[in-house]
Design a protein around this motif. Structure first.
Motif, PDB file in Angstrom:
ATOM      1  N   LEU A  23       0.827  -1.198   0.000  1.00  6.66           N
ATOM      2  CA  LEU A  23       0.000   0.000   0.000  1.00  6.66           C
ATOM      3  C   LEU A  23       0.868   1.257   0.000  1.00  6.66           C
ATOM      4  O   LEU A  23       0.588   2.226  -0.717  1.00  6.66           O
ATOM      5  CB  LEU A  23      -0.922  -0.020   1.225  1.00  6.66           C
ATOM      6  CG  LEU A  23      -2.122   0.920   1.239  1.00  6.66           C
ATOM      7  CD1 LEU A  23      -3.006   0.696   0.025  1.00  6.66           C
ATOM      8  CD2 LEU A  23      -2.926   0.720   2.520  1.00  6.66           C
ATOM      9  N   LEU A  24       1.934   1.246   0.781  1.00  8.03           N
ATOM     10  CA  LEU A  24       2.821   2.406   0.840  1.00  8.03           C
ATOM     11  C   LEU A  24       3.595   2.591  -0.464  1.00  8.03           C
ATOM     12  O   LEU A  24       3.826   3.721  -0.905  1.00  8.03           O
ATOM     13  CB  LEU A  24       3.788   2.262   2.014  1.00  8.03           C
ATOM     14  CG  LEU A  24       3.203   2.581   3.395  1.00  8.03           C
ATOM     15  CD1 LEU A  24       4.180   2.202   4.495  1.00  8.03           C
ATOM     16  CD2 LEU A  24       2.834   4.050   3.501  1.00  8.03           C
ATOM     17  N   LYS A  80       4.745   7.899   4.922  1.00 11.69           N
ATOM     18  CA  LYS A  80       5.049   6.791   5.826  1.00 11.69           C
ATOM     19  C   LYS A  80       3.805   6.065   6.333  1.00 11.69           C
ATOM     20  O   LYS A  80       3.908   4.949   6.857  1.00 11.69           O
ATOM     21  CB  LYS A  80       5.854   7.300   7.026  1.00 11.69           C
ATOM     22  CG  LYS A  80       7.243   7.796   6.661  1.00 11.69           C
ATOM     23  CD  LYS A  80       8.040   8.159   7.903  1.00 11.69           C
ATOM     24  CE  LYS A  80       9.461   8.567   7.543  1.00 11.69           C
ATOM     25  NZ  LYS A  80      10.263   8.884   8.750  1.00 11.69           N
ATOM     26  N   VAL A  81       2.643   6.698   6.221  1.00 11.58           N
ATOM     27  CA  VAL A  81       1.379   6.102   6.661  1.00 11.58           C
ATOM     28  C   VAL A  81       0.446   6.088   5.455  1.00 11.58           C
ATOM     29  O   VAL A  81       0.338   7.099   4.749  1.00 11.58           O
ATOM     30  CB  VAL A  81       0.754   6.903   7.825  1.00 11.58           C
ATOM     31  CG1 VAL A  81      -0.586   6.302   8.236  1.00 11.58           C
ATOM     32  CG2 VAL A  81       1.708   6.938   9.019  1.00 11.58           C
ATOM     33  N   PRO A  82      -0.233   4.960   5.175  1.00 11.40           N
ATOM     34  CA  PRO A  82      -1.099   4.883   3.996  1.00 11.40           C
ATOM     35  C   PRO A  82      -2.075   6.046   3.904  1.00 11.40           C
ATOM     36  O   PRO A  82      -2.629   6.497   4.912  1.00 11.40           O
ATOM     37  CB  PRO A  82      -1.826   3.548   4.179  1.00 11.40           C
ATOM     38  CG  PRO A  82      -0.881   2.719   4.985  1.00 11.40           C
ATOM     39  CD  PRO A  82      -0.202   3.680   5.914  1.00 11.40           C
ATOM     40  N   LEU A  83      -2.302   6.532   2.701  1.00  6.22           N
ATOM     41  CA  LEU A  83      -3.169   7.693   2.492  1.00  6.22           C
ATOM     42  C   LEU A  83      -4.580   7.455   2.988  1.00  6.22           C
ATOM     43  O   LEU A  83      -5.182   8.337   3.609  1.00  6.22           O
ATOM     44  CB  LEU A  83      -3.189   8.042   0.997  1.00  6.22           C
ATOM     45  CG  LEU A  83      -1.913   8.664   0.423  1.00  6.22           C
ATOM     46  CD1 LEU A  83      -2.017   8.785  -1.089  1.00  6.22           C
ATOM     47  CD2 LEU A  83      -1.660  10.035   1.044  1.00  6.22           C
ATOM     48  N   GLU A 123       9.074  -1.014   9.862  1.00  4.40           N
ATOM     49  CA  GLU A 123       8.871   0.434   9.797  1.00  4.40           C
ATOM     50  C   GLU A 123       7.440   0.798   9.421  1.00  4.40           C
ATOM     51  O   GLU A 123       6.839   1.692  10.030  1.00  4.40           O
ATOM     52  CB  GLU A 123       9.851   1.039   8.796  1.00  4.40           C
ATOM     53  CG  GLU A 123       9.785   2.560   8.713  1.00  4.40           C
ATOM     54  CD  GLU A 123      10.786   3.139   7.746  1.00  4.40           C
ATOM     55  OE1 GLU A 123      10.862   4.381   7.631  1.00  4.40           O
ATOM     56  OE2 GLU A 123      11.506   2.353   7.100  1.00  4.40           O
ATOM     57  N   ALA A 124       6.883   0.130   8.421  1.00  2.34           N
ATOM     58  CA  ALA A 124       5.525   0.463   7.973  1.00  2.34           C
ATOM     59  C   ALA A 124       4.515   0.213   9.085  1.00  2.34           C
ATOM     60  O   ALA A 124       3.610   1.027   9.314  1.00  2.34           O
ATOM     61  CB  ALA A 124       5.167  -0.350   6.733  1.00  2.34           C
ATOM     62  N   ASN A 125       4.645  -0.907   9.784  1.00  2.00           N
ATOM     63  CA  ASN A 125       3.734  -1.217  10.894  1.00  2.00           C
ATOM     64  C   ASN A 125       3.894  -0.225  12.028  1.00  2.00           C
ATOM     65  O   ASN A 125       2.904   0.233  12.612  1.00  2.00           O
ATOM     66  CB  ASN A 125       3.996  -2.634  11.404  1.00  2.00           C
ATOM     67  CG  ASN A 125       3.706  -3.698  10.363  1.00  2.00           C
ATOM     68  OD1 ASN A 125       4.331  -3.751   9.323  1.00  2.00           O
ATOM     69  ND2 ASN A 125       2.755  -4.563  10.641  1.00  2.00           N
ATOM     70  N   ARG A 126       5.142   0.102  12.344  1.00  2.00           N
ATOM     71  CA  ARG A 126       5.398   0.996  13.471  1.00  2.00           C
ATOM     72  C   ARG A 126       4.857   2.394  13.206  1.00  2.00           C
ATOM     73  O   ARG A 126       4.219   3.005  14.071  1.00  2.00           O
ATOM     74  CB  ARG A 126       6.898   1.043  13.756  1.00  2.00           C
ATOM     75  CG  ARG A 126       7.266   1.777  15.038  1.00  2.00           C
ATOM     76  CD  ARG A 126       8.756   1.790  15.262  1.00  2.00           C
ATOM     77  NE  ARG A 126       9.451   2.457  14.182  1.00  2.00           N
ATOM     78  CZ  ARG A 126      10.363   1.878  13.417  1.00  2.00           C
ATOM     79  NH1 ARG A 126      10.685   0.622  13.610  1.00  2.00           N
ATOM     80  NH2 ARG A 126      10.958   2.551  12.445  1.00  2.00           N
ATOM     81  N   ASP A 127       5.075   2.915  11.999  1.00  2.00           N
ATOM     82  CA  ASP A 127       4.592   4.257  11.679  1.00  2.00           C
ATOM     83  C   ASP A 127       3.067   4.312  11.659  1.00  2.00           C
ATOM     84  O   ASP A 127       2.463   5.290  12.122  1.00  2.00           O
ATOM     85  CB  ASP A 127       5.153   4.702  10.335  1.00  2.00           C
ATOM     86  CG  ASP A 127       6.653   4.945  10.373  1.00  2.00           C
ATOM     87  OD1 ASP A 127       7.183   5.190  11.469  1.00  2.00           O
ATOM     88  OD2 ASP A 127       7.301   4.877   9.302  1.00  2.00           O
ATOM     89  N   THR A 128       2.439   3.265  11.126  1.00  2.00           N
ATOM     90  CA  THR A 128       0.974   3.221  11.096  1.00  2.00           C
ATOM     91  C   THR A 128       0.413   3.084  12.500  1.00  2.00           C
ATOM     92  O   THR A 128      -0.575   3.746  12.854  1.00  2.00           O
ATOM     93  CB  THR A 128       0.496   2.064  10.202  1.00  2.00           C
ATOM     94  OG1 THR A 128       1.056   2.203   8.889  1.00  2.00           O
ATOM     95  CG2 THR A 128      -1.016   2.040  10.094  1.00  2.00           C
TER      96      THR A 128
END
Length: 676
Positions: free
Chosen positions: A332-333, A344-347, A452-457
């Protein structure tokens, strides 16, 4: 009893209910009275189902089906009513949803494979492959006593298993590290003298500044908090600080979580002269090393507490490659970054959060009161079709429906937000560890482990939940209410042979969410002892590279050709390279700071014991207040430490620069906007 909630397809939504609904005593029907009556058939269906559950739950004449476990007994059944109504709501959404393919597959653990996977996950595949990898050697050279013991334990188990299976010859630990002792050990670094920046400064004691978690998490949930304040220290590893194994680690059978917000202790973090570092302040390369070290430290921490660190083994994770819901976060990112570089977080997740923050924070029962199932389904389909075309009308979305879409997005992720591998570790930290300070330390390391993607979300989601709790006076959602509603959406997931132990207690998962929300500002701070080890890893890697260069044949030939030529003395690797007009040696305690976006691009600054990063920023701002462009003046600038024994480090404004300079004298110092 365990219950499986199936949709029309092959997806199994697995939860673990501590009792059959007809056998749980003492549930009142207050929750249903708090729900505003819906107008759609789906709302009436949901309301009717909740009433039916509550009627069954209120039957006090039937004894429990079996004796509850410690954590199952840890919360009054009346306080978990919202949790089970949310579970029912999730079940209904599954029943009404489209048929989907299985997303998660688990594989049984073969003997020795767990240890091999662990060694690979901590960056020590060199111990399995037998190669002399520089990164692995550098990592081993930084380990503390307890961390080294954890590595040695897993490696010994791995080698013993291979020998039993009569596989290829396995190197002994003594062969790897050149030890002759019959009980081989890894070389470790001393613990007590290491200061928080990773460099021990002779004769200097760190000065500490207390930073209250309340000052960071000012959302109105500290009222009535205990007067006793506990201190958290990051200068020594958590596992090394456990000198005596706590007695009665597990919750007593009659122990109950106190759902009042004031029951949670107040913590202060000792802020050293090097300041605090958030997860986004380090380079991706250094954060990768932080993840290696965090898993080693978490394992050592659990070993020190006598608790088994369990992990799920996922064979395959499948998801859609396009669209919004049911798409892996990384995919998604990647798609979103084509539209908005650096995001860094999905739109879609950002937009749902923004919608709720703008109009829904004061809505009574937000997150708890379900939206219309049919409306949410239609909005879901419309979003999939129109979102990326910028044709979706957000004004039509009601707040409760937006909350439903937000929770649906989290549930539909092919892999859980907090990663399926470590969900058992999240559960264990509450079930097996009774002291909240120790729970928080384990949780801290688990956050550092997240991709990183999980942590930022997750960070964006928890910040939103903090705002929900801050508006408790109007939305009637306190910390425990929010935790109960969010927990099923985070810890119930889809998958074949899903491990039911991860849902064996509703109160356990709700308590985890409560800790995540309450202490999130602490959890997003990188422990300084891990930064210390990253610095040492980088230094060890640089030294290994230098040694390797000295023995490289090509380099030796080049040196022989150059012997007749005049050469400049070789500059130390990582040293600062200045433009020709700045080449004269810089005196001790003087740094040259670069500000490429300012009109005055560089400045030499004499440091003293009280110079802070924010003082340097203020000086540049004053010198460039007229010459810099309007865009630069409007940006928030930060001082960065680049190179030397760190990749890139955005410095805390309160960091004392002379201490940082002494810790990394070969670094460059650059003022630029902080990465968002």
């Amino acid at each position: 009893m365990s219950m499986e909630m199936k949709d029309s397809g092959s997806v199994v939504l697995t939860a673990y209910h501590p009792h059959s609904p007809a056998r749980i005593p003492g549930i009142e029907q207050s929750f249903v009275q708090d729900i505003a009556p819906g107008h759609s058939p789906s709302s009436r269906k949901s309301l009717s189902r909740c009433r039916r559950i509550n009627r069954m739950l209120s039957n006090e004449s039937v004894p429990p089906a079996f004796s509850r476990s410690n954590s199952q007994a840890s919360m009054d059944s009346t306080s978990m009513e919202d949790f089970w109504c949310e579970v029912e709501s999730i079940k209904e959404s599954r029943e009404d949803g489209p048929e989907e393919a299985m997303l998660l597959e688990f594989k049984p653990a073969d003997e020795g494979e767990l240890e091999a996977e662990w060694l690979q996950d901590v960056g020590l595949s060199t111990l399995i492959s037998g190669t002399e990898e520089e990164d692995g050697q550098a990592l081993l050279s930084t380990l503390t006593r307890t961390q080294a013991a954890a590595v040695q334990k897993r490696y010994n188990t791995y080698t013993q298993t291979l020998r039993k299976k009569n596989k290829h010859t396995v190197r002994d630990v003594r062969d790897i590290f050149g030890t002759s002792d019959s009980s081989p050990t890894f070389e470790t670094v001393p613990v007590s003298p290491v200061s928080s920046n990773g460099i021990q400064l002779p004769g200097q004691k760190p000065v500490w500044k207390s930073v209250s978690s309340k000052s960071c998490l000012d959302c109105g949930i500290d009222k009535g908090s205990p007067s006793i304040t506990e201190e958290l220290s990051y200068d020594v590893s958590f596992s090394e600080s456990i000198t005596v194994l706590p007695k009665n680690q597990e919750w007593p059978k009659n122990q109950r979580f106190k759902k009042e917000d004031s029951a949670l202790p107040k913590f202060v973090v000792r802020k050293s002269r090097f300041g605090l570092t958030e997860v986004g302040d380090l380079s991706p390369e250094d954060m990768k090393k932080i993840r290696y070290l965090s898993l080693i430290e978490l394992t050592a921490f659990y070993d020190a507490l006598g608790v088994e660190l369990k992990r799920n083994r996922v064979e395959r994770v499948r998801g859609r490659e396009n669209g919004l819901f049911g798409v892996p976060l990384t995919v998604l990112l990647e798609n979103d970054q084509k539209k908005v570089p650096g995001i860094k977080v999905p739109l879609i997740f950002q937009k749902l959060l923004l919608k709720l923050e703008e109009t829904g924070l004061e809505t009574e029962g937000i997150l708890r009161v379900p939206g219309s199932a049919s409306r949410v389904k239609n909005l879901h389909q419309e979003l999939e079709a129109k979102f990326y075309e910028d044709a979706f009308d957000w004004d039509q979305v009601r707040n409760n429906d937006a909350a439903g879409l937000l929770k649906m997005f989290i549930r539909e992720l092919p892999s859980p937000l907090f990663t399926v591998e470590y969900l058992p570790a999240f559960i264990t930290l509450v079930e097996k560890i009774s002291k909240i300070k120790l729970q928080l330390q384990a949780l801290h390391l688990l956050i550092m482990l997240m991709p990183e993607a999980n942590r930022d979300t997750a960070k964006a989601f928890l910040q939103f939940l903090k705002k929900v709790v801050a508006n408790e006076g109007k939305n009637k959602m306190n910390l425990w209410n929010v935790s109960m509603i969010v927990a099923p959406n985070l810890f119930i997931y889809k998958g074949k042979r899903a491990n039911q132990q991860e849902m064996q207690a509703a109160a356990t998962t709700a308590h985890i969410v409560r800790l995540l929300i309450r202490y999130q500002d602490i959890l997003w701070t990188v422990p300084s002892f891990l930064i210390s080890q990253v610095r040492k890893m980088n230094e060890a890697a640089m030294n290994n590279s230098k040694r390797q260069l000295m023995f490289d044949k090509g380099v030796r030939k080049l040196l022989r050709r150059k012997t007749m030529e005049r050469e400049r003395p070789e500059r130390p690797e990582g040293a600062v390279t200045f433009p020709p007009y700045l080449q004269p040696d810089i005196p001790e305690g003087v740094i040259r700071v670069y500000a490429p976006l300012h009109s005055k691009v560089s400045m030499a600054i004499q440091l003293n014991s009280q110079t802070k990063a924010k003082d340097i920023l203020a000086r540049f701002h004053c010198e460039n207040s007229r010459g810099s462009s309007q865009n630069v003046r409007g940006q928030i600038q930060s001082l960065h430490e680049i190179g030397g024994n760190i990749g890139q480090h955005c410095l805390d404004p309160d960091a004392f620069m002379l201490d940082v300079y002494r810790a990394n004298p070969q670094a460059e110092w650059v003022i630029k906007p902080k990465a968002s």
